[in-house]
Design a protein around this motif. Structure first.
Motif, PDB file in Angstrom:
ATOM      1  N   LEU A  91       0.555  -1.215  -0.211  1.00 13.93           N
ATOM      2  CA  LEU A  91      -0.087   0.089  -0.061  1.00 13.93           C
ATOM      3  C   LEU A  91       1.107   1.110  -0.058  1.00 13.93           C
ATOM      4  N   GLU A  92       1.929   1.152   0.547  1.00 16.05           N
ATOM      5  CA  GLU A  92       2.951   2.478   0.588  1.00 16.05           C
ATOM      6  C   GLU A  92       3.283   3.122  -0.761  1.00 16.05           C
ATOM      7  N   VAL A  93       3.215   1.778  -1.810  1.00 12.03           N
ATOM      8  CA  VAL A  93       3.912   2.546  -3.169  1.00 12.03           C
ATOM      9  C   VAL A  93       2.731   3.382  -3.652  1.00 12.03           C
ATOM     10  N   PRO A  94       1.619   3.006  -3.909  1.00 15.57           N
ATOM     11  CA  PRO A  94       0.362   3.892  -4.529  1.00 15.57           C
ATOM     12  C   PRO A  94       0.554   5.138  -3.635  1.00 15.57           C
ATOM     13  N   LEU A  95       0.462   5.192  -2.170  1.00 12.97           N
ATOM     14  CA  LEU A  95       0.222   6.322  -1.081  1.00 12.97           C
ATOM     15  C   LEU A  95       1.184   7.273  -1.760  1.00 12.97           C
ATOM     16  N   HIS A  96       2.540   6.608  -1.574  1.00 11.83           N
ATOM     17  CA  HIS A  96       3.671   7.751  -1.954  1.00 11.83           C
ATOM     18  C   HIS A  96       3.506   8.520  -3.281  1.00 11.83           C
ATOM     19  N   ARG A  97       3.183   7.568  -4.145  1.00 12.68           N
ATOM     20  CA  ARG A  97       2.909   8.398  -5.444  1.00 12.68           C
ATOM     21  C   ARG A  97       1.861   9.488  -5.948  1.00 12.68           C
ATOM     22  N   LEU A  98       0.629   8.910  -4.917  1.00 10.66           N
ATOM     23  CA  LEU A  98      -0.517   9.906  -4.898  1.00 10.66           C
ATOM     24  C   LEU A  98      -0.346  10.946  -4.133  1.00 10.66           C
ATOM     25  N   ASN A  99       0.500  11.099  -2.992  1.00  8.36           N
ATOM     26  CA  ASN A  99       0.588  11.980  -1.977  1.00  8.36           C
ATOM     27  C   ASN A  99       1.439  13.107  -2.879  1.00  8.36           C
ATOM     28  N   ARG A 100       2.501  12.574  -3.725  1.00  6.61           N
ATOM     29  CA  ARG A 100       3.263  13.731  -4.469  1.00  6.61           C
ATOM     30  C   ARG A 100       2.557  14.468  -5.526  1.00  6.61           C
ATOM     31  N   VAL A 101       1.627  13.651  -6.096  1.00  3.27           N
ATOM     32  CA  VAL A 101       0.674  14.351  -7.108  1.00  3.27           C
ATOM     33  C   VAL A 101      -0.150  15.297  -6.400  1.00  3.27           C
ATOM     34  N   LEU A 102      -0.805  14.894  -5.370  1.00  3.15           N
ATOM     35  CA  LEU A 102      -1.938  15.610  -4.792  1.00  3.15           C
ATOM     36  C   LEU A 102      -1.360  16.593  -4.172  1.00  3.15           C
ATOM     37  N   LYS A 103      -0.216  16.705  -3.555  1.00  2.00           N
ATOM     38  CA  LYS A 103       0.189  17.857  -2.802  1.00  2.00           C
ATOM     39  C   LYS A 103       0.876  18.872  -3.742  1.00  2.00           C
ATOM     40  N   GLY A 104       1.375  18.512  -4.826  1.00  2.00           N
ATOM     41  CA  GLY A 104       1.827  19.471  -5.959  1.00  2.00           C
ATOM     42  C   GLY A 104       0.167  20.249  -6.678  1.00  2.00           C
ATOM     43  N   TRP A 105      -0.560  19.522  -6.764  1.00  7.38           N
ATOM     44  CA  TRP A 105      -1.726  20.061  -7.409  1.00  7.38           C
ATOM     45  C   TRP A 105      -2.518  20.882  -6.545  1.00  7.38           C
ATOM     46  N   THR A 106      -2.647  20.656  -5.266  1.00  4.01           N
ATOM     47  CA  THR A 106      -3.419  21.598  -4.398  1.00  4.01           C
ATOM     48  C   THR A 106      -2.840  22.777  -4.071  1.00  4.01           C
ATOM     49  N   ALA A 107      -1.029  22.588  -3.987  1.00  4.88           N
ATOM     50  CA  ALA A 107      -0.376  23.907  -3.626  1.00  4.88           C
ATOM     51  C   ALA A 107      -0.591  24.765  -4.749  1.00  4.88           C
ATOM     52  N   TYR A 108      -0.799  24.533  -6.150  1.00  7.80           N
ATOM     53  CA  TYR A 108      -1.097  25.210  -7.170  1.00  7.80           C
ATOM     54  C   TYR A 108      -2.242  25.965  -7.094  1.00  7.80           C
ATOM     55  N   PHE A 109      -3.079  24.938  -6.574  1.00  7.93           N
ATOM     56  CA  PHE A 109      -4.742  25.690  -6.708  1.00  7.93           C
ATOM     57  C   PHE A 109      -5.049  26.136  -5.518  1.00  7.93           C
ATOM     58  N   ARG A 110      -4.127  26.428  -4.298  1.00  6.99           N
ATOM     59  CA  ARG A 110      -4.757  26.977  -3.192  1.00  6.99           C
ATOM     60  C   ARG A 110      -5.020  28.362  -3.118  1.00  6.99           C
ATOM     61  N   PHE A 111      -4.544  28.999  -4.210  1.00  2.00           N
ATOM     62  CA  PHE A 111      -4.786  30.562  -3.930  1.00  2.00           C
ATOM     63  C   PHE A 111      -6.189  30.828  -5.028  1.00  2.00           C
TER      64      PHE A 111
END
Length: 189
Positions: A91-111
């Protein structure tokens, strides 16, 4: 460019901008250049910009920025792809990959006005990860699946990593700075 005027004024300014850019070796793309009213809205760099009436008022109208449908569709496609990976992985493998993508996307659209979009994305990601877990552990019932992969709760987690929750990202609205922004043109001619 934003123009205060009619559509004909915008056409004239578009031709003027094209003539200014041509000596620099740049040109306006006819496919990407669009003349529209701000009430109809436009998509720009993943954002949807549109003027709406402020809720609770009669005549106050503001320009709102929120993630475009195309940007939301692209992150959903990435989540789908990442949740289609091999179920034999831990489970750690997809969670690490998803976290990377989601953190980047939300950091861009948080403004912008992204709160509702982040909550929608949270539900979508949860469904996809739980679907991946149900495929991985076909014989487990729901209680066993939650105990094993969610720590007895509802959010997927392991000892090493927890799935990033987009709904917990605080959004920041753009504040008007007016004359505090330095002008690149000093007014000298």
């Amino acid at each position: 460019m934003l123009v205060a005027g009619t559509s004909e004024d915008a056409q004239r300014i578009r031709h003027w901008v094209a003539s200014v850019l041509s000596p620099m070796g740049l040109r306006l793309s006819l496919e990407k250049t669009k003349i529209t009213h701000i009430d109809e809205g436009l998509d720009f760099l993943g954002w949807r910009l549109q003027r709406h009436r402020k809720k609770g008022t009669i005549d106050r109208r503001y320009i709102y920025t929120y993630p475009s449908k195309k940007a939301l569709g692209s992150i959903k496609d990435k989540v789908r792809d990442l949740c289609r990976m091999d179920i034999n992985l831990p489970l750690e493998v997809p969670l690490h990959r998803l976290n990377r993508v989601l953190k980047g996307w939300t950091a861009y659209f948080r403004f912008g006005i992204s709160h509702a979009t982040f909550h929608y994305l949270r539900a979508f990601v949860w469904q996809r990860v739980i679907g991946w877990l149900r495929r991985k552990y076909r014989r487990s019932n729901w209680k066993e699946l939650r105990r094993r992969n969610c720590g007895g709760r509802w959010w997927p987690t392991t000892e090493e990593v927890t799935l990033f929750d987009p709904a917990k990202v605080r959004t920041i609205r753009y504040s008007y700075r007016g004359t505090k922004i330095p002008s690149p043109w000093t007014g000298t001619a």
